[in-house]
Scaffold this motif. Structure first.
Motif, mmCIF file in Angstrom:
data_model
loop_
_atom_site.group_PDB
_atom_site.id
_atom_site.type_symbol
_atom_site.label_atom_id
_atom_site.label_comp_id
_atom_site.label_asym_id
_atom_site.label_seq_id
_atom_site.Cartn_x
_atom_site.Cartn_y
_atom_site.Cartn_z
ATOM 1 N N GLN A 1 0.813 -1.216 0.000
ATOM 2 C CA GLN A 1 0.000 0.000 0.000
ATOM 3 C C GLN A 1 0.849 1.270 0.000
ATOM 4 O OE1 GLN A 1 -2.927 -1.458 -1.094
ATOM 5 N NE2 GLN A 1 -3.817 0.273 -0.051
ATOM 6 N N ALA A 2 2.109 1.180 0.466
ATOM 7 C CA ALA A 2 2.987 2.349 0.487
ATOM 8 C C ALA A 2 3.808 2.475 -0.793
ATOM 9 C CB ALA A 2 3.931 2.274 1.682
ATOM 10 N N LEU A 3 3.738 1.471 -1.673
ATOM 11 C CA LEU A 3 4.514 1.478 -2.923
ATOM 12 C C LEU A 3 3.635 1.008 -4.082
ATOM 13 C CD1 LEU A 3 7.847 -0.106 -1.644
ATOM 14 C CD2 LEU A 3 7.535 2.242 -2.417
ATOM 15 N N LEU A 4 2.611 1.771 -4.391
ATOM 16 C CA LEU A 4 1.731 1.403 -5.493
ATOM 17 C C LEU A 4 2.342 1.875 -6.814
ATOM 18 C CD1 LEU A 4 -1.756 2.292 -3.996
ATOM 19 C CD2 LEU A 4 -0.627 0.062 -4.093
ATOM 20 N N PRO A 5 2.277 1.037 -7.846
ATOM 21 C CA PRO A 5 2.870 1.425 -9.131
ATOM 22 C C PRO A 5 2.117 2.577 -9.788
ATOM 23 C CG PRO A 5 1.781 -0.714 -9.293
ATOM 24 C CD PRO A 5 1.689 -0.295 -7.870
ATOM 25 N N LEU A 6 2.840 3.327 -10.591
ATOM 26 C CA LEU A 6 2.259 4.434 -11.348
ATOM 27 C C LEU A 6 1.941 3.947 -12.754
ATOM 28 C CD1 LEU A 6 4.746 7.204 -10.211
ATOM 29 C CD2 LEU A 6 2.494 6.676 -9.251
ATOM 30 N N VAL A 7 0.839 4.414 -13.303
ATOM 31 C CA VAL A 7 0.451 4.050 -14.657
ATOM 32 C C VAL A 7 1.231 4.896 -15.660
ATOM 33 C CG1 VAL A 7 -1.487 3.909 -16.281
ATOM 34 C CG2 VAL A 7 -1.829 3.341 -13.866
ATOM 35 N N GLU A 8 1.378 6.198 -15.351
ATOM 36 C CA GLU A 8 2.125 7.103 -16.230
ATOM 37 C C GLU A 8 2.446 8.390 -15.497
ATOM 38 O OE1 GLU A 8 -0.179 8.372 -19.597
ATOM 39 O OE2 GLU A 8 -1.827 9.067 -18.351
ATOM 40 N N ALA A 9 3.298 9.191 -16.129
ATOM 41 C CA ALA A 9 3.603 10.529 -15.654
ATOM 42 C C ALA A 9 3.438 11.477 -16.842
ATOM 43 C CB ALA A 9 5.029 10.608 -15.116
ATOM 44 N N ALA A 10 2.726 12.564 -16.635
ATOM 45 C CA ALA A 10 2.521 13.546 -17.700
ATOM 46 C C ALA A 10 3.754 14.433 -17.800
ATOM 47 C CB ALA A 10 1.290 14.394 -17.403
ATOM 48 N N ARG A 11 4.163 14.688 -19.026
ATOM 49 C CA ARG A 11 5.329 15.540 -19.244
ATOM 50 C C ARG A 11 4.994 16.973 -18.817
ATOM 51 N NH1 ARG A 11 9.835 14.851 -20.931
ATOM 52 N NH2 ARG A 11 9.431 12.876 -21.946
ATOM 53 N N PRO A 12 5.809 17.557 -17.926
ATOM 54 C CA PRO A 12 5.569 18.945 -17.504
ATOM 55 C C PRO A 12 5.727 19.905 -18.691
ATOM 56 C CG PRO A 12 7.173 17.879 -16.074
ATOM 57 C CD PRO A 12 6.938 16.967 -17.231
ATOM 58 N N LYS A 13 5.146 21.082 -18.572
ATOM 59 C CA LYS A 13 5.203 22.069 -19.654
ATOM 60 C C LYS A 13 6.602 22.640 -19.860
ATOM 61 C CE LYS A 13 0.417 23.179 -19.383
ATOM 62 N NZ LYS A 13 -0.587 23.517 -18.519
ATOM 63 N N SER A 14 7.429 22.627 -18.802
ATOM 64 C CA SER A 14 8.790 23.158 -18.935
ATOM 65 C C SER A 14 9.741 22.405 -18.009
ATOM 66 C CB SER A 14 8.812 24.653 -18.574
ATOM 67 O OG SER A 14 8.635 24.825 -17.182
ATOM 68 N N ALA A 15 11.048 22.511 -18.312
ATOM 69 C CA ALA A 15 12.061 21.862 -17.479
ATOM 70 C C ALA A 15 12.120 22.498 -16.094
ATOM 71 C CB ALA A 15 13.431 21.942 -18.142
ATOM 72 N N GLY A 16 11.657 23.731 -15.982
ATOM 73 C CA GLY A 16 11.664 24.433 -14.704
ATOM 74 C C GLY A 16 10.450 24.140 -13.839
ATOM 75 N N ALA A 17 9.596 23.225 -14.304
ATOM 76 C CA ALA A 17 8.379 22.895 -13.551
ATOM 77 C C ALA A 17 8.729 22.333 -12.178
ATOM 78 C CB ALA A 17 7.542 21.890 -14.332
ATOM 79 N N ARG A 18 7.895 22.660 -11.220
ATOM 80 C CA ARG A 18 8.090 22.159 -9.854
ATOM 81 C C ARG A 18 6.952 21.246 -9.432
ATOM 82 N NH1 ARG A 18 11.128 26.298 -6.045
ATOM 83 N NH2 ARG A 18 10.772 24.523 -4.729
ATOM 84 N N GLU A 19 6.253 20.694 -10.407
ATOM 85 C CA GLU A 19 5.226 19.703 -10.117
ATOM 86 C C GLU A 19 5.078 18.753 -11.295
ATOM 87 O OE1 GLU A 19 1.921 22.271 -9.167
ATOM 88 O OE2 GLU A 19 1.143 22.098 -11.194
ATOM 89 N N ILE A 20 4.661 17.537 -10.965
ATOM 90 C CA ILE A 20 4.461 16.491 -11.966
ATOM 91 C C ILE A 20 3.104 15.859 -11.675
ATOM 92 C CG2 ILE A 20 5.278 14.272 -12.836
ATOM 93 C CD1 ILE A 20 8.041 14.994 -11.840
ATOM 94 N N THR A 21 2.348 15.597 -12.729
ATOM 95 C CA THR A 21 1.086 14.885 -12.564
ATOM 96 C C THR A 21 1.309 13.433 -12.951
ATOM 97 O OG1 THR A 21 -0.181 16.883 -13.017
ATOM 98 C CG2 THR A 21 -1.340 14.785 -13.244
#
Length: 162
Positions: free
Chosen positions: A70-90
């Motif tokens: 429950q503490a290590l659930l796999p991720l389906v995908e990560a959306a590419r941030p709009k810029s390299a300077g982004a400070r968040e990832i969906t």
């Protein structure tokens, strides 16, 4: 004068000896005293923190974790941030349909951002269909992605390069 210097040295030595034991009575100019408690012991790393440290140390030769935690659930995908300077990832977290709460957390190093999904289940009472649900979660970073690789903690796979 020499005796006064020796007395201050002995007092300082005694205070330093007490300080290293973790309990010191502090006094100022007045008559009041305060007890200083020893510092709290460091928090023990949890399963995700241990796994993230292992990934950072062993990168790029990382194996997936065995079983589902429950503490290590796999991720389906990560959306590419709009810029390299982004400070968040969906990221899209795959969790149980029976989880009452879910989310994602990250561990950052110089070259990697290790992310995991997590879930908190309802009480053990009652039935659960155990079907997979997926939801998007935004993970806030301490510093900009800036070219670091994003790695799924559960699978050890690189999701994207920032």
């Amino acid at each position: 004068m020499r005796g006064s210097h020796l007395s201050r040295t002995r007092t300082l030595t005694a205070v330093l000896a007490l300080a290293t034991t973790g309990a010191v009575a502090l006094s100022g100019c007045g008559q009041n005293q305060q007890k200083a408690a020893p510092a709290a012991p460091p928090k023990k790393p949890d399963a995700f923190e241990r796994r993230a440290d292992q990934i950072v140390h062993d990168w790029p030769k990382v194996s997936p974790v065995h079983g589902r935690q429950q503490a290590l659930l796999p991720l389906v995908e990560a959306a590419r941030p709009k810029s390299a300077g982004a400070r968040e990832i969906t990221v899209t977290v795959g969790h149980s349909a029976c989880d009452v709460r879910f989310g994602a957390r990250s561990h950052e190093s110089k070259d990697l951002v290790v992310i995991t999904g997590w879930g908190k289940r309802k009480s053990a009472k009652g039935m659960c269909t155990e079907q997979l649900a997926t939801d998007k979660v935004t993970v806030h970073l301490k510093s900009a992605l800036d070219g670091r690789k994003v790695v799924d903690a559960a699978t050890g796979k690189q999701l994207l390069k920032g």
